[in-house]
Design an enzyme around this catalytic site. Structure first.
Site, PDB file in Angstrom:
ATOM      1  N   TYR A 140      -5.040   3.347   7.259  1.00 24.88           N
ATOM      2  CA  TYR A 140      -6.190   2.440   7.306  1.00 24.88           C
ATOM      3  C   TYR A 140      -7.251   2.971   8.276  1.00 24.88           C
ATOM      4  O   TYR A 140      -7.459   4.179   8.350  1.00 24.88           O
ATOM      5  CB  TYR A 140      -5.750   1.019   7.688  1.00 24.88           C
ATOM      6  N   VAL A 154       0.724  -3.327   4.215  1.00 22.69           N
ATOM      7  CA  VAL A 154       0.698  -4.651   4.842  1.00 22.69           C
ATOM      8  C   VAL A 154       2.069  -5.332   4.879  1.00 22.69           C
ATOM      9  O   VAL A 154       2.237  -6.339   5.557  1.00 22.69           O
ATOM     10  CB  VAL A 154      -0.319  -5.615   4.177  1.00 22.69           C
ATOM     11  N   SER A 214       0.791  -1.231   0.000  1.00 23.09           N
ATOM     12  CA  SER A 214       0.000   0.000   0.000  1.00 23.09           C
ATOM     13  C   SER A 214       0.823   1.282   0.000  1.00 23.09           C
ATOM     14  O   SER A 214       0.280   2.352  -0.276  1.00 23.09           O
ATOM     15  CB  SER A 214      -0.908   0.028   1.228  1.00 23.09           C
ATOM     16  N   LYS A 229       0.679   3.659  -2.894  1.00 26.04           N
ATOM     17  CA  LYS A 229      -0.508   4.477  -3.215  1.00 26.04           C
ATOM     18  C   LYS A 229      -0.212   5.969  -3.310  1.00 26.04           C
ATOM     19  O   LYS A 229      -0.662   6.633  -4.248  1.00 26.04           O
ATOM     20  CB  LYS A 229      -1.645   4.170  -2.221  1.00 26.04           C
TER      21      LYS A 229
HETATM   22  N1  GLU Z   1      -1.569  -5.632  -2.480  1.00 20.04           N
HETATM   23  C1  GLU Z   1      -2.463  -5.381  -1.411  1.00 20.04           C
HETATM   24  C2  GLU Z   1      -3.883  -5.340  -1.903  1.00 20.04           C
HETATM   25  O1  GLU Z   1      -4.164  -4.714  -2.876  1.00 20.04           O
HETATM   26  C3  GLU Z   1      -2.070  -4.094  -0.739  1.00 20.04           C
HETATM   27  C4  GLU Z   1      -2.650  -4.065   0.596  1.00 20.04           C
HETATM   28  C5  GLU Z   1      -2.057  -3.057   1.513  1.00 20.04           C
HETATM   29  O2  GLU Z   1      -0.838  -2.922   1.662  1.00 20.04           O
HETATM   30  O3  GLU Z   1      -2.873  -2.382   2.138  1.00 20.04           O
HETATM   31  O4  GLU Z   1      -4.755  -5.971  -1.339  1.00 20.04           O
END
Ligand code: GLU
Length: 510
Positions: free
Chosen positions: A328, A346, A148, A151
């Protein structure tokens, strides 16, 4: 100017008063400032030191060192970097690290086997300031996938390409109040914000759609590389394949967005998702991640290379989103308690940004129920308890430490930094200041501009660079002299030729 600047500095290092300073003392000063002796921005310093025979450096040798090391070297050894007492700061950070090390709560993400296999006890903290001062502890050279934490990067790239208005026609700006991969859109059918899966899939769909797939991937790679100080990121193919195979939720989100007409025209879902998975599977280290965070802290200019990667506006928008939505379901609580923009992932990394000061990467794979690294949150919480880094700390009286230099002082220093860099021909420093949008026409109290100083000192390369930057050719200083007058007075032939070519014909001294 140079003489008066250098003498006290030389004297301060010449503890025995013998007109010589030890090489070890110079290198120790540099290291204490947080600048590594092999810093890529100081290529000349070590070779000049090596070329000087014996363990001591004379006044002349020291002058040579200053001109090779340029402004960065001088600012480092005179305590002029953004965190002047870097050793003390690092000791405090070390204490916090030690306290948090014992925290073994949480559980490593295991929605794909590759993440589940990462040793749970790994822990690395890397800090990089906007001047490139570095402090690293623990497992800072182990590679992990961005997950994530890609992003904010995808969002910045989309903003750079399309601008805020167009990007936010496709993605909202509100915290969702729901899990990062919740199958939900906002009331007008758009992802709630760019920091959750749907929003990042949207950013992916917007990026360089004009390019073939391989070139789009290279483009992403080049952005991560530029943000990390020209360090090549890795790619974890096993994670990529696993992400793809377990991606029902992300497929569902993409189909839901297509059904609601959220995507721009002509989007192909499989390739868009592949792009997002590739971004999640890109590998960095905590060390490199701290440079990425520092680039954000530095308004989009990488402190290590001086390259502008993103505009200040893009960074401002991204940090706003990270502040409200980056952690989150703990985002509100984190903004309240810790009060800094951050993005969690994550893989167990949290990238955190103290604007205009530094970037941090904390990597520790055990996660709490919200998906945030337990040690990461613990470390950042304790850091902000010790230092006044919370966004609103300036409003309250507190006993917290403030390790940074006063900002106004720093800004007015930019004029002197530019003038000094011009006087010693430090073109790289001038480029860095330009990347920061510093106006190279700015003059000091006496009306002396960088061009005056470069001309007077015969720094032809710097004069050439300043002219290319289209600075005014004939500004008058307090005594009515132009840069060409200075070059003539000091018999700087090469500079006279450069400046005399100016067809506006600056006035000459008799
Ligand atoms: N590759 C994970 C997903 O898209 C990323 C999740 C994360 O780091 O929040 O579910």
């Amino acid at each position: 100017m140079k003489q008066t600047d250098v003498n006290p500095l030389f004297r301060s290092l010449d503890e025995q008063g013998e007109g010589m300073v030890s090489k070890a003392a110079i290198l120790a000063r540099l290291t204490q400032s947080g600048i590594a002796t092999n810093d890529s921005r100081l290529p000349g310093v070590l070779s000049v030191l090596e070329s000087i025979k014996g363990n001591k450096v004379s006044k002349e040798g020291f002058d040579a060192l200053l001109s090779y090391g340029g402004t960065l070297f001088e600012r480092a050894i005179t305590g002029q970097l953004v965190i002047p007492e870097f050793t003390q700061f690092s000791q405090e950070v070390q204490q916090i690290f030690n306290t948090v090390l014992d925290n073994r709560e949480g559980k490593v993400a295991d929605y794909i086997p590759q993440l589940g296999r990462v040793p749970a006890d790994k822990f690395g903290v890397a800090i990089c300031t906007i001047d490139g001062q570095r402090f690293c502890l623990g497992d800072v050279d182990d590679a992990f996938t961005l997950q994530s934490s890609c992003k904010p990067i995808l969002y910045c790239a989309a903003l750079e390409e399309h601008g805020e208005e167009k990007v936010h026609r496709h993605v909202g700006r509100e915290p969702s109040g729901l899990s990062f991969n919740e199958l939900t859109l906002n009331r007008i059918g758009l992802p709630h914000n760019p920091m959750i899966n749907a929003g990042a899939i949207m950013s992916s769909s917007l990026m360089r759609r004009d390019l073939p797939t391989a070139d789009r991937l290279e483009y992403l790679n080049s952005i991560v590389k530029a943000l990390s100080g020209d360090r090549q990121p890795g790619f974890n193919n096993a994670v990529f394949q696993s992400e793809r195979e377990t991606a029902d939720r992300n497929f569902a989100l993409a189909h839901h967005m297509r059904e609601r007409g959220a995507f721009p025209e002509g989007i192909e879902i499989n390739s868009t998702l592949d792009y997002y998975f590739a971004a999640c599977s890109t590998e960095v280290t905590a060390n490199n991640m701290s440079t990425i965070s520092a680039t954000l802290a530095n308004g989009g200019v990488c402190p290590q290379t001086g390259q502008r990667v993103f505009t200040k506006e893009t960074i401002k928008n991204c940090l706003s989103m990270m502040y409200s939505c980056g952690m989150y379901d703990y985002s509100g609580e984190f903004a309240f308690k810790v009060g800094i923009p951050a993005k969690s992932s994550v893989s167990g990394v949290i990238m955190a940004v103290i604007p205009n000061v530094l970037g941090i990467a904390v990597w520790s794979p055990r996660l709490d129920a919200c998906g945030n690294s337990v040690r990461g949150v613990d470390f950042l919480t304790k850091l902000v308890e010790r230092f006044c880094f919370h966004n609103y700390d300036s409003l309250v009286e507190s006993k917290k430490l403030d390790p940074r230099r006063v900002r106004n002082e720093r800004e007015s220093n930019l004029i002197y930094q530019a003038i000094y860099a011009a006087s010693i021909g430090d073109v790289n420093e001038l480029k860095r200041l330009v990347a920061h949008e510093h106006d190279l026409n700015s003059a000091d109290y006496d009306g002396r501009t960088p061009l005056h100083l470069a001309a007077a000192e015969g720094q032809a390369e710097a004069v050439g660079y300043l002219l290319k930057q289209k600075v005014q050719h004939n500004p008058l200083d307090r005594w009515g002299f132009t840069p060409l007058d200075d070059a003539i007075r000091h018999k700087q032939q090469a500079v006279i030729q450069l400046l005399d070519g100016d067809k506006d014909g600056p006035k000459k001294v008799a």
